[in-house]
Design a protein around this motif. Structure first.
Motif, PDB file in Angstrom:
ATOM      1  N   GLN A 129       0.759  -1.265  -0.037  1.00 54.88           N
ATOM      2  CA  GLN A 129       0.058   0.067  -0.086  1.00 54.88           C
ATOM      3  C   GLN A 129       0.919   1.287  -0.070  1.00 54.88           C
ATOM      4  O   GLN A 129       0.614   2.135  -0.714  1.00 54.88           O
ATOM      5  N   GLN A 130       1.838   1.389   0.971  1.00 55.21           N
ATOM      6  CA  GLN A 130       2.886   2.328   0.739  1.00 55.21           C
ATOM      7  C   GLN A 130       3.555   2.501  -0.666  1.00 55.21           C
ATOM      8  O   GLN A 130       3.596   4.025  -0.811  1.00 55.21           O
ATOM      9  N   MET A 131       3.960   1.384  -1.078  1.00 61.82           N
ATOM     10  CA  MET A 131       4.565   1.463  -2.455  1.00 61.82           C
ATOM     11  C   MET A 131       3.535   2.140  -3.321  1.00 61.82           C
ATOM     12  O   MET A 131       3.899   2.955  -4.240  1.00 61.82           O
ATOM     13  N   ALA A 132       2.375   1.746  -3.445  1.00 57.81           N
ATOM     14  CA  ALA A 132       1.470   2.345  -4.252  1.00 57.81           C
ATOM     15  C   ALA A 132       1.055   3.633  -4.220  1.00 57.81           C
ATOM     16  O   ALA A 132       0.854   4.425  -5.246  1.00 57.81           O
ATOM     17  N   LEU A 133       1.475   4.262  -3.083  1.00 58.70           N
ATOM     18  CA  LEU A 133       1.071   5.748  -2.827  1.00 58.70           C
ATOM     19  C   LEU A 133       2.432   6.536  -3.047  1.00 58.70           C
ATOM     20  O   LEU A 133       2.349   7.777  -3.433  1.00 58.70           O
ATOM     21  N   ASP A 134       3.431   5.827  -3.315  1.00 61.36           N
ATOM     22  CA  ASP A 134       4.843   6.757  -3.847  1.00 61.36           C
ATOM     23  C   ASP A 134       4.966   6.693  -5.127  1.00 61.36           C
ATOM     24  O   ASP A 134       5.062   5.772  -5.689  1.00 61.36           O
ATOM     25  N   LYS A 135       4.886   7.963  -5.801  1.00 66.39           N
ATOM     26  CA  LYS A 135       5.098   8.048  -7.106  1.00 66.39           C
ATOM     27  C   LYS A 135       6.302   8.182  -7.876  1.00 66.39           C
ATOM     28  O   LYS A 135       6.555   7.788  -8.892  1.00 66.39           O
ATOM     29  N   ASN A 136       7.223   7.579  -6.789  1.00 67.71           N
ATOM     30  CA  ASN A 136       8.620   7.294  -7.189  1.00 67.71           C
ATOM     31  C   ASN A 136       8.906   5.896  -7.448  1.00 67.71           C
ATOM     32  O   ASN A 136      10.002   5.434  -7.860  1.00 67.71           O
ATOM     33  N   VAL A 137       7.971   4.965  -6.918  1.00 66.98           N
ATOM     34  CA  VAL A 137       8.079   3.352  -6.922  1.00 66.98           C
ATOM     35  C   VAL A 137       7.961   3.121  -8.495  1.00 66.98           C
ATOM     36  O   VAL A 137       7.127   3.547  -9.087  1.00 66.98           O
ATOM     37  N   ASP A 138       8.871   2.165  -8.818  1.00 68.09           N
ATOM     38  CA  ASP A 138       8.711   1.582 -10.295  1.00 68.09           C
ATOM     39  C   ASP A 138       7.671   0.543 -10.147  1.00 68.09           C
ATOM     40  O   ASP A 138       7.252  -0.175  -9.332  1.00 68.09           O
ATOM     41  N   ILE A 139       6.454   0.584 -11.382  1.00 67.82           N
ATOM     42  CA  ILE A 139       5.485   0.002 -11.377  1.00 67.82           C
ATOM     43  C   ILE A 139       5.851  -1.682 -11.550  1.00 67.82           C
ATOM     44  O   ILE A 139       5.252  -2.299 -10.853  1.00 67.82           O
ATOM     45  N   GLU A 140       6.810  -1.980 -12.166  1.00 68.32           N
ATOM     46  CA  GLU A 140       7.156  -3.307 -12.078  1.00 68.32           C
ATOM     47  C   GLU A 140       7.650  -3.823 -10.909  1.00 68.32           C
ATOM     48  O   GLU A 140       7.419  -5.081 -10.379  1.00 68.32           O
ATOM     49  N   GLU A 141       8.280  -2.993 -10.026  1.00 67.58           N
ATOM     50  CA  GLU A 141       8.564  -3.453  -8.615  1.00 67.58           C
ATOM     51  C   GLU A 141       7.472  -3.699  -7.626  1.00 67.58           C
ATOM     52  O   GLU A 141       7.025  -4.625  -7.014  1.00 67.58           O
ATOM     53  N   LEU A 142       6.435  -2.756  -8.056  1.00 72.24           N
ATOM     54  CA  LEU A 142       5.031  -2.748  -7.428  1.00 72.24           C
ATOM     55  C   LEU A 142       4.231  -4.044  -7.698  1.00 72.24           C
ATOM     56  O   LEU A 142       3.923  -4.917  -7.031  1.00 72.24           O
ATOM     57  N   LEU A 143       4.232  -4.528  -9.052  1.00 75.22           N
ATOM     58  CA  LEU A 143       3.636  -5.613  -9.276  1.00 75.22           C
ATOM     59  C   LEU A 143       4.438  -6.989  -9.062  1.00 75.22           C
ATOM     60  O   LEU A 143       3.538  -7.836  -8.738  1.00 75.22           O
ATOM     61  N   ARG A 144       5.654  -6.761  -8.874  1.00 75.98           N
ATOM     62  CA  ARG A 144       6.401  -8.041  -8.465  1.00 75.98           C
ATOM     63  C   ARG A 144       5.951  -8.195  -7.144  1.00 75.98           C
ATOM     64  O   ARG A 144       5.795  -9.545  -6.564  1.00 75.98           O
ATOM     65  N   LYS A 145       6.028  -7.189  -6.025  1.00 79.36           N
ATOM     66  CA  LYS A 145       5.653  -7.530  -4.777  1.00 79.36           C
ATOM     67  C   LYS A 145       4.226  -7.979  -4.679  1.00 79.36           C
ATOM     68  O   LYS A 145       3.824  -8.725  -3.743  1.00 79.36           O
ATOM     69  N   ALA A 146       3.203  -7.409  -5.319  1.00 81.46           N
ATOM     70  CA  ALA A 146       1.871  -7.742  -5.504  1.00 81.46           C
ATOM     71  C   ALA A 146       1.597  -9.395  -5.774  1.00 81.46           C
ATOM     72  O   ALA A 146       0.979  -9.942  -5.301  1.00 81.46           O
ATOM     73  N   TYR A 147       2.456  -9.746  -7.062  1.00 78.96           N
ATOM     74  CA  TYR A 147       2.422 -11.180  -7.276  1.00 78.96           C
ATOM     75  C   TYR A 147       2.962 -11.824  -6.144  1.00 78.96           C
ATOM     76  O   TYR A 147       2.237 -12.943  -6.154  1.00 78.96           O
ATOM     77  N   LEU A 148       3.840 -11.667  -5.548  1.00 77.58           N
ATOM     78  CA  LEU A 148       4.370 -12.496  -4.483  1.00 77.58           C
ATOM     79  C   LEU A 148       3.090 -12.532  -3.233  1.00 77.58           C
ATOM     80  O   LEU A 148       3.173 -13.793  -2.821  1.00 77.58           O
ATOM     81  N   ILE A 149       2.796 -11.372  -2.864  1.00 76.18           N
ATOM     82  CA  ILE A 149       1.468 -11.656  -1.941  1.00 76.18           C
ATOM     83  C   ILE A 149       0.201 -12.189  -2.492  1.00 76.18           C
ATOM     84  O   ILE A 149      -0.342 -13.255  -1.867  1.00 76.18           O
ATOM     85  N   ALA A 150      -0.032 -12.150  -3.802  1.00 75.45           N
ATOM     86  CA  ALA A 150      -1.248 -12.997  -4.503  1.00 75.45           C
ATOM     87  C   ALA A 150      -0.732 -14.512  -4.390  1.00 75.45           C
ATOM     88  O   ALA A 150      -1.667 -15.298  -4.129  1.00 75.45           O
ATOM     89  N   VAL A 151       0.477 -14.752  -4.595  1.00 76.74           N
ATOM     90  CA  VAL A 151       0.752 -16.127  -4.382  1.00 76.74           C
ATOM     91  C   VAL A 151       0.720 -16.896  -3.259  1.00 76.74           C
ATOM     92  O   VAL A 151       0.309 -17.955  -3.035  1.00 76.74           O
ATOM     93  N   SER A 152       1.296 -15.938  -2.236  1.00 77.66           N
ATOM     94  CA  SER A 152       1.319 -16.425  -1.014  1.00 77.66           C
ATOM     95  C   SER A 152       0.098 -16.507  -0.182  1.00 77.66           C
ATOM     96  O   SER A 152      -0.407 -17.386   0.632  1.00 77.66           O
ATOM     97  N   THR A 153      -1.122 -15.957  -0.919  1.00 76.88           N
ATOM     98  CA  THR A 153      -2.333 -15.812  -0.277  1.00 76.88           C
ATOM     99  C   THR A 153      -3.408 -16.658  -1.227  1.00 76.88           C
ATOM    100  O   THR A 153      -4.627 -16.694  -1.067  1.00 76.88           O
TER     101      THR A 153
END
Length: 64
Positions: free
Chosen positions: A9-33
């Motif tokens: 959530q914090q990454m999603a609010l940070d305009k400086n975060v790379d979208i690919e980094e955000l998607l990779r983290k979201a993917y890891l969460i999706a896999v683990s849940t």
């Protein structure tokens, strides 16, 4: 897991975060849940949709 979601959530609010980094983290969460639909969506967004039939509505452009 709760901490990972908070970080995402914090990454999603940070305009400086790379979208690919955000998607990779979201993917890891999706896999683990075990969120198969989210896993599939992220993979399609990163690697391209294999079929036009699977394209989400927001991928279609309309013009005049």
């Amino acid at each position: 897991m709760e901490q990972s979601v908070y970080e995402l959530q914090q990454m999603a609010l940070d305009k400086n975060v790379d979208i690919e980094e955000l998607l990779r983290k979201a993917y890891l969460i999706a896999v683990s849940t075990n969120q198969k639909d989210i896993e599939e969506w992220i993979l399609n967004e990163q690697n391209g949709y294999k079929s036009v039939d699977n394209l989400p509505e927001y991928r279609f452009l309309r013009g005049e």
